[in-house]
Scaffold this motif. Structure first.
Motif, PDB file in Angstrom:
ATOM      1  N   ALA A 103       0.843  -1.191   0.000  1.00 45.13           N
ATOM      2  CA  ALA A 103       0.000   0.000   0.000  1.00 45.13           C
ATOM      3  C   ALA A 103       0.879   1.241   0.000  1.00 45.13           C
ATOM      4  N   ARG A 104       0.492   2.233  -0.800  1.00 46.77           N
ATOM      5  CA  ARG A 104       1.212   3.504  -0.835  1.00 46.77           C
ATOM      6  C   ARG A 104       0.562   4.483   0.146  1.00 46.77           C
ATOM      7  N   SER A 105       1.289   5.543   0.474  1.00 44.71           N
ATOM      8  CA  SER A 105       0.788   6.486   1.482  1.00 44.71           C
ATOM      9  C   SER A 105      -0.346   7.367   0.960  1.00 44.71           C
ATOM     10  N   VAL A 314       0.134  -6.269   5.067  1.00 41.58           N
ATOM     11  CA  VAL A 314       0.411  -5.099   4.250  1.00 41.58           C
ATOM     12  C   VAL A 314       1.805  -4.576   4.557  1.00 41.58           C
ATOM     13  N   ALA A 315       2.515  -4.153   3.494  1.00 37.61           N
ATOM     14  CA  ALA A 315       3.789  -3.457   3.635  1.00 37.61           C
ATOM     15  C   ALA A 315       3.601  -2.043   3.094  1.00 37.61           C
ATOM     16  N   PHE A 316       4.442  -1.109   3.541  1.00 36.09           N
ATOM     17  CA  PHE A 316       4.172   0.317   3.354  1.00 36.09           C
ATOM     18  C   PHE A 316       5.162   0.977   2.399  1.00 36.09           C
ATOM     19  N   LEU A 317       4.623   1.690   1.399  1.00 38.61           N
ATOM     20  CA  LEU A 317       5.416   2.441   0.440  1.00 38.61           C
ATOM     21  C   LEU A 317       5.129   3.936   0.618  1.00 38.61           C
ATOM     22  N   TRP A 318       6.155   4.697   0.956  1.00 45.38           N
ATOM     23  CA  TRP A 318       5.993   6.123   1.230  1.00 45.38           C
ATOM     24  C   TRP A 318       6.234   6.961  -0.025  1.00 45.38           C
ATOM     25  N   LEU A 319       5.234   7.778  -0.414  1.00 47.11           N
ATOM     26  CA  LEU A 319       5.448   8.769  -1.448  1.00 47.11           C
ATOM     27  C   LEU A 319       6.468   9.790  -0.958  1.00 47.11           C
ATOM     28  N   GLU A 320       7.276  10.311  -1.848  1.00 44.43           N
ATOM     29  CA  GLU A 320       8.369  11.200  -1.453  1.00 44.43           C
ATOM     30  C   GLU A 320       7.862  12.413  -0.673  1.00 44.43           C
ATOM     31  N   GLU A 321       6.783  13.038  -1.151  1.00 46.31           N
ATOM     32  CA  GLU A 321       6.278  14.233  -0.452  1.00 46.31           C
ATOM     33  C   GLU A 321       5.716  13.881   0.922  1.00 46.31           C
ATOM     34  N   ASP A 322       5.085  12.710   1.056  1.00 46.27           N
ATOM     35  CA  ASP A 322       4.558  12.282   2.352  1.00 46.27           C
ATOM     36  C   ASP A 322       5.691  11.957   3.318  1.00 46.27           C
ATOM     37  N   LEU A 323       6.777  11.400   2.781  1.00 47.01           N
ATOM     38  CA  LEU A 323       7.914  11.054   3.623  1.00 47.01           C
ATOM     39  C   LEU A 323       8.588  12.316   4.167  1.00 47.01           C
ATOM     40  N   LYS A 369       1.535   6.436  23.209  1.00 48.88           N
ATOM     41  CA  LYS A 369       2.079   7.199  22.087  1.00 48.88           C
ATOM     42  C   LYS A 369       2.397   6.294  20.899  1.00 48.88           C
ATOM     43  N   VAL A 370       2.911   5.106  21.191  1.00 48.18           N
ATOM     44  CA  VAL A 370       3.214   4.166  20.116  1.00 48.18           C
ATOM     45  C   VAL A 370       1.933   3.758  19.397  1.00 48.18           C
ATOM     46  N   LEU A 371       0.914   3.435  20.162  1.00 44.83           N
ATOM     47  CA  LEU A 371      -0.351   3.021  19.571  1.00 44.83           C
ATOM     48  C   LEU A 371      -0.997   4.154  18.790  1.00 44.83           C
ATOM     49  N   GLU A 372      -0.888   5.373  19.300  1.00 41.51           N
ATOM     50  CA  GLU A 372      -1.404   6.540  18.580  1.00 41.51           C
ATOM     51  C   GLU A 372      -0.752   6.644  17.203  1.00 41.51           C
ATOM     52  N   GLY A 373       0.550   6.450  17.160  1.00 39.55           N
ATOM     53  CA  GLY A 373       1.259   6.513  15.885  1.00 39.55           C
ATOM     54  C   GLY A 373       0.856   5.402  14.934  1.00 39.55           C
ATOM     55  N   ARG A 379      -4.525   4.679   9.228  1.00 42.14           N
ATOM     56  CA  ARG A 379      -5.443   5.612   8.557  1.00 42.14           C
ATOM     57  C   ARG A 379      -4.799   6.215   7.314  1.00 42.14           C
ATOM     58  N   LYS A 380      -3.504   6.420   7.365  1.00 41.95           N
ATOM     59  CA  LYS A 380      -2.784   7.041   6.251  1.00 41.95           C
ATOM     60  C   LYS A 380      -2.720   6.115   5.034  1.00 41.95           C
ATOM     61  N   PHE A 381      -2.574   4.819   5.250  1.00 37.68           N
ATOM     62  CA  PHE A 381      -2.298   3.892   4.160  1.00 37.68           C
ATOM     63  C   PHE A 381      -3.482   3.045   3.715  1.00 37.68           C
ATOM     64  N   LEU A 382      -4.404   2.750   4.621  1.00 35.61           N
ATOM     65  CA  LEU A 382      -5.387   1.701   4.343  1.00 35.61           C
ATOM     66  C   LEU A 382      -6.762   2.256   4.007  1.00 35.61           C
ATOM     67  N   LYS A 383      -7.439   1.596   3.081  1.00 30.60           N
ATOM     68  CA  LYS A 383      -8.792   1.984   2.717  1.00 30.60           C
ATOM     69  C   LYS A 383      -9.828   1.410   3.679  1.00 30.60           C
TER      70      LYS A 383
END
Length: 476
Positions: A103-105, A314-323, A369-373, A379-383
């Motif tokens: 999944a992308r960001s 799921v594994a995470f792919l960060w768009l450059e601007e999001d990163l 704090k870890v769980l919050e992150g 929410r950022k990556f998943l539909k």
């Protein structure tokens, strides 16, 4: 070592009278101790800094079952002493695929064909023994020659970073540019990973100990031999005779032989204070050259499985601007979260992984704090929605001073120092051949490092070393 050529007159020990102290009651210490008892040694004592046995095996109750906060999988079948011990007990299953999809960001999902091509490239990647430089260099070159050209350039860069994180989580390095080809060349591949059907890795420990498998922590045949909460402050091996150990609580213990099984991380941080006199230069070079990396896990329990039925993980792919935006925020550490996946035979759990410097930072945060992150990441990556979990755990291997990391790897720095695991595992011996201080643990295993079976073999190796020495004495 002393220049004398004969044993001190006072040394006339046998298996029944010699005193053996094992530092650490992880799997290598347990393997050494149980084999020594089987071989007829009587005075075997283990001093463990934690309030439990097992070391980096830590099976605990969670979610109406058991989970492993440390070592989790049995890595292969061929040449694996763990597998050999349990293969007829119907306690292992083959694991499923971890990632499931990328999944992308921006919530885009790579196609199944793209996912398959990327994972096949990762799994089939090999480093040639004559390659100069880091594994990261070789991997990057191969990636762009192979699958990278089949993808949009932005997506390819994101995928390359993601694959590197996944490999780092397997090999415990912070980044692939520090990983030596020896990590691949020297490791004896034993086949696919196997997961425990129940009781986790405690099942294996209970067999070594002849302990109750329903009571993780039962000391079995080592009851009376293990001293918990006994961190060693000093190992004095001056002279040719007995070795004197001092615990942090002031207790003094004398031994004829010491088997040190503390983690490489503890050796790196403490060897200068721990050993009197200093260790030989070759030993120090191996301790400083090898590295113990940090890999931590997250475990989330839900009322019902939030992952759609057709998705394993799921594994995470960060768009450059999001990163770039992430790196300037409080959640910067999420960059090093590799993936989340279902847990075999525990349908209400999700398990995630984080590596390197960000994993070490994560350990300093509160669970809240870890769980919050993590929820922000979902929410950022998943539909689909990942709700607040019913229960949450994370491991903290680096910040625990009795471990200072997760498992070892060969960095390129070890290549520069021309050192390795044989130097780490070599004993300090009297000129007569009598072992005085021996070293065991996964980091000392030349071909099975970073595994439980490698740690187990190293404990047996050092027990057998003592057995051979006393066998030779008996024959003289």
């Amino acid at each position: 070592m002393s220049a004398c050529t004969a044993e001190p007159i006072a040394f006339g020990k046998t298996k029944e009278t010699t005193r053996i102290v094992i530092i650490g009651a992880g799997v290598s210490g347990i393997a050494a101790a149980t084999r020594l008892l089987e071989q007829g040694f009587k005075n075997v004592q283990l001093f463990e800094a934690e309030d439990r046995i097992g070391g980096r095996i830590n099976t605990i109750p969670f979610a109406n079952s058991f989970i492993d906060l440390g070592a989790q999988w049995c890595h292969g079948e061929e040449g694996n002493v763990v597998y050999e011990r349990v293969k007829d007990l119907d306690v292992l299953d083959r694991t499923g695929d971890f990632a499931g999809y990328f999944a992308r960001s921006n919530k885009d999902i790579l196609t199944s064909d793209q996912y398959k091509a990327l994972m096949e490239f990762k799994d089939e990647f090999e480093v040639k023994s004559d390659f100069e430089g880091s594994v990261g260099d070789a991997f990057t070159d191969s990636f762009w020659k192979d699958v990278g050209q089949q993808l949009d350039k932005a997506v390819a860069k994101e995928a390359l970073d993601c694959l590197k994180r996944l490999i780092c989580s397997e090999d415990a390095c912070d980044h692939m540019s520090e990983l030596s080809p020896r990590n691949f060349v020297n490791f004896a591949v034993t086949g696919g990973d196997l997961s425990w059907r129940k009781k986790g890795y405690w099942k294996f420990l209970s067999l070594l100990l002849n302990a109750n498998e329903d009571q993780p922590g039962d000391q079995g045949i080592l009851k009376g031999h293990v001293h918990l909460n006994r961190r060693i402050a000093e190992v004095n091996w001056s002279g040719d005779g007995e070795v004197t150990l001092r615990c942090w609580n002031g207790q003094i213990v004398s031994a004829d032989h010491v088997i040190c099984t503390v983690s490489l991380g503890v050796l790196k941080e403490k060897h200068k204070q721990l050993f009197v006199p200093d260790l030989p230069a070759a030993k120090v070079r191996s301790i400083e050259g090898l590295k113990l990396g940090t890999v931590n896990k997250f475990l989330l329990e839900f009322e019902e499985q939030p992952m759609p039925e057709n998705i394993r993980g799921v594994a995470f792919l960060w768009l450059e601007e999001d990163l770039k935006e992430l790196r300037g925020s409080q959640f910067f550490w999420l960059e090093s979260v590799c993936n989340f996946h279902r847990v075999d035979r525990q349908p209400l759990l999700l398990e995630g992984w984080i590596i390197g410097a960000h994993a070490r930072y994560m350990e300093t945060l509160s669970e809240e704090k870890v769980l919050e992150g993590l929820l922000w990441l979902f929410r950022k990556f998943l539909k689909f929605t990942i709700p607040h979990p019913k229960n949450f755990l994370r491991s903290q291997w680096h910040s625990n001073p009795n471990f200072s990391g997760s498992y070892s790897f060969y960095p390129t720095y070890a290549d520069e120092l021309r050192t390795g695991r044989t130097d780490l595992g070599s004993p300090l011996v009297h000129v007569s051949g009598r072992p005085r201080i021996q070293f065991a643990g996964e980091a000392s295993s030349r071909n099975h490092f970073s595994t439980v079976h490698g740690a187990t073999e190293s404990g047996w190796r050092e027990a057998d070393r003592l057995n051979e020495f006393y066998k030779g004495r008996a024959e003289n």
